[in-house]
Design an enzyme around this catalytic site. Structure first.
Site, PDB file in Angstrom:
ATOM      1  N   CYS A 272      -8.295  -1.942   8.033  1.00 30.39           N
ATOM      2  CA  CYS A 272      -6.921  -1.989   7.503  1.00 30.39           C
ATOM      3  C   CYS A 272      -6.371  -0.577   7.316  1.00 30.39           C
ATOM      4  O   CYS A 272      -5.277  -0.255   7.772  1.00 30.39           O
ATOM      5  CB  CYS A 272      -6.884  -2.738   6.164  1.00 30.39           C
ATOM      6  SG  CYS A 272      -7.083  -4.521   6.334  1.00 30.39           S
TER       7      CYS A 272
ATOM      8  N   GLU B 231       0.821  -1.207   0.000  1.00 33.39           N
ATOM      9  CA  GLU B 231       0.000   0.000   0.000  1.00 33.39           C
ATOM     10  C   GLU B 231       0.860   1.263   0.000  1.00 33.39           C
ATOM     11  O   GLU B 231       1.858   1.353   0.701  1.00 33.39           O
ATOM     12  CB  GLU B 231      -0.935   0.010   1.212  1.00 33.39           C
ATOM     13  CG  GLU B 231      -1.936  -1.124   1.223  1.00 33.39           C
ATOM     14  CD  GLU B 231      -2.955  -1.032   0.083  1.00 33.39           C
ATOM     15  OE1 GLU B 231      -3.086   0.038  -0.543  1.00 33.39           O
ATOM     16  OE2 GLU B 231      -3.620  -2.065  -0.171  1.00 33.39           O
TER      17      GLU B 231
ATOM     18  N   HIS C  24      -1.250  -5.803   1.856  1.00 32.83           N
ATOM     19  CA  HIS C  24      -2.450  -6.632   1.744  1.00 32.83           C
ATOM     20  C   HIS C  24      -2.100  -7.946   1.052  1.00 32.83           C
ATOM     21  O   HIS C  24      -1.329  -7.959   0.085  1.00 32.83           O
ATOM     22  CB  HIS C  24      -3.530  -5.898   0.919  1.00 32.83           C
ATOM     23  CG  HIS C  24      -4.520  -5.146   1.755  1.00 32.83           C
ATOM     24  ND1 HIS C  24      -4.697  -3.791   1.660  1.00 32.83           N
ATOM     25  CD2 HIS C  24      -5.401  -5.551   2.701  1.00 32.83           C
ATOM     26  CE1 HIS C  24      -5.645  -3.394   2.503  1.00 32.83           C
ATOM     27  NE2 HIS C  24      -6.083  -4.445   3.151  1.00 32.83           N
TER      28      HIS C  24
END
Lengths: 216, 216, 216, 216
Positions: free
Chosen positions: B144, B81, B167
């Site tokens: 998250c 991310e 992820h």
């Protein structure tokens, strides 16, 4: 009292002969209905230049609402963007053959800006009108996000001007040239979708409180 | 000199009996190789509480590198991310049955934080090792993203601690229970992927300059 | 009494350096367990030739069960094919640079053959073992379907020999080289999946009656 | 000399309030242009009954061309079906609450029939007109495939009557109610697509030779 609206759409890019964003936006040139006056501008698909043209248009039109519109080839619905991030990371070259990688858009700017449009109310109104729509959590890292970020940065001291970015799918004639089955949307539905977005942005104070996020 | 690494993974959520993030993370408990010492923690899938447990773990372990890991059911590859945004907008309830909609995570916090991990170098190393991986421009708006944002906010004054979020897909046994064909990844590949991410985070100064963005 | 099983897998095609079908099949060379003896063959990815090699292998091994295995790059799960159709319509050239378009495979053959494997029982057993799997209604119109059709045509007068086709996803290392995130499966899971398919084909009379179709 | 064309579209099913197939077909009721006369019929979404109504319509109108049209929710383009297979395997119940699993449609019928429409010419003409379209290798195993198979079975001794099946996407208002972004097509484009399909079916002898298959 009239709400002044500025709509922008990009010129074609990535070898497409047409950009649905510009086609939809220019269809609204001169559109007037009670209380709303719309101005439109085409933006070059060029890092930097696109933001310059946008800023000139803002100076010239002094809008109350700004919606920048871009093509999201492959997406199936009208997506109202939530957030612009301070990075240029281009998967392809722009229309001046520049491919920026991991450059901040504004070197000392904040990491991101949220749209100030009523994004949930717009998605709600689009769906209620029978047009598929959703909130998007990323506008990418190419010229669309670049313009979106610069738009919000330019207006950061003008909280009463509501602004944001909407992505629209390919037109059917673009999808018809893709090698694999690809989603599209009719131009008339895009234009109607933008009308609804404009009306909602002009009418709604704050925003609806309705889930529109993703688990990832 | 040893680099101290903190890895976190969530407990199961959304009716799944298992969370691949925790399965992969706990497989690395006590992993040691030259120069690296790893600590692991499970986080509850609960807004607020998850961040509390994370902060306690940071206080307790004083890590040089923190990687929070979460499940992204439906994604096909390991996604590193790029950015955490300051919003909770839950499409489902968390494990305490709370579903926050459009609440800021930190009321006066910045709109976003970028990961300080070498995200491009990690993706590059994963692919070079034969593991499918890409940069993701959104961690969603659920727990998250909440933990990712709180992680970066907590460390905002400690630029030498590198941190971020990864992820991972469903495990095969989770995909096997989905009604439609759904991507998955073997646990061993996830664990190896996390090892590579940790090693890369410990070894690389700055980051690779390699395109990893999207047009939208 | 021993059930003789013939497994085939293709050589690499379409610029891939490896074919997961052959990697998974050859891992089962010489596999023996009570009541099952397995033979394996590699097939060229060439119209016509592939079927010739298959027929020679059938003549040489006199199998009770034949499962041809092929790569379905992009699919997320193990797909057990239901039907082979009498057409070659190649979207790409085969490994001899031949690209047949709308040619019948067997000029006076029937339009299609159904697999005689217990396809529902195989999917059920795979899922029960934690491996994502589904019935597929199309094996395409390239060399996979060609071999599947020729397999069933060759065995049309031998109803006691059960035969069919299974497609498997990319390996992780193949997905890691794709430009966009792409589903994959670990080799060990593919091999285990083929073991389960073989055991089920050997053990189950008739088939399970369990929905496995699609609305379209 | 006039070519008589029969178009059919289904009633809504699977909790949808509308079926785009019927909406598009009924818009062509009474359409006449030089050399073409079109009849339309609605079919129930019921195994068996749908085929009965279709056969009555064929008896009543004695068509030269028959195109049955169905909804393929989730597909992005107009798909011209290549083949109907002799199996009912319903993932959901039909409109009389019957869910057939693995029943042959015609117990002693062939495994499949190919469409006798010029499927490649139709796809080519649709794309040339700017409408996204492709050949599909499976019409599923629900009532659409059932009707398609019964259509071809009914006409098996009348090779001069060209017949087949076309699937169309959701309408925008249907996609707007889906929980996830879903492809759709405007009704006007569907209607225009059917006009083009009819004209092409009436005008083209044989078919174009143009690749339209899949590797899987």
């Amino acid at each position: 009292m009239t709400t002044t609206v500025l709509l922008t759409g990009f010129e074609p890019f990535n070898q497409q002969p047409i950009n649905p964003a510009w086609e939809a936006v220019r269809a609204l040139e001169g559109w007037r209905e009670e209380g709303i006056a719309v101005h439109v501008r085409q933006l070059p698909c060029v890092f930097g230049d696109a933001a310059d043209v946008l800023r000139e248009a803002i100076d010239a039109t002094r809008p109350d609402v700004v919606i920048a519109v871009g093509q999201a080839g492959g997406r199936a619905d009208i997506t109202v963007e939530r957030v612009a991030i301070n990075i240029d990371d281009a998967p392809i070259a722009d229309n001046r053959a520049v491919q920026l990688v991991d450059e901040p858009i504004v070197p000392d700017g904040p990491a991101a800006y949220f749209a100030t449009l009523p994004i949930k109310a717009i998605v709600h109104a689009l769906r209620a009108a029978g047009l598929p729509a959703s909130v998007s959590q990323t506008a990418g890292t190419f010229v669309c996000n670049h313009v979106f970020y610069q738009l919000m940065h330019t207006l950061r001291a003008q909280p009463r001007t509501r602004a944001g970015f909407i992505h629209i799918p390919f037109l059917p004639q673009q999808a018809a040239r893709q090698p694999m089955p690809t989603a599209s949307m009719a131009l008339a539905d895009m234009v109607e979708g933008l009308r609804i977005a404009v009306r909602t942005a002009c009418a709604v104070q704050g925003d609806l409180r309705e889930a529109g996020g993703g688990t990832h």
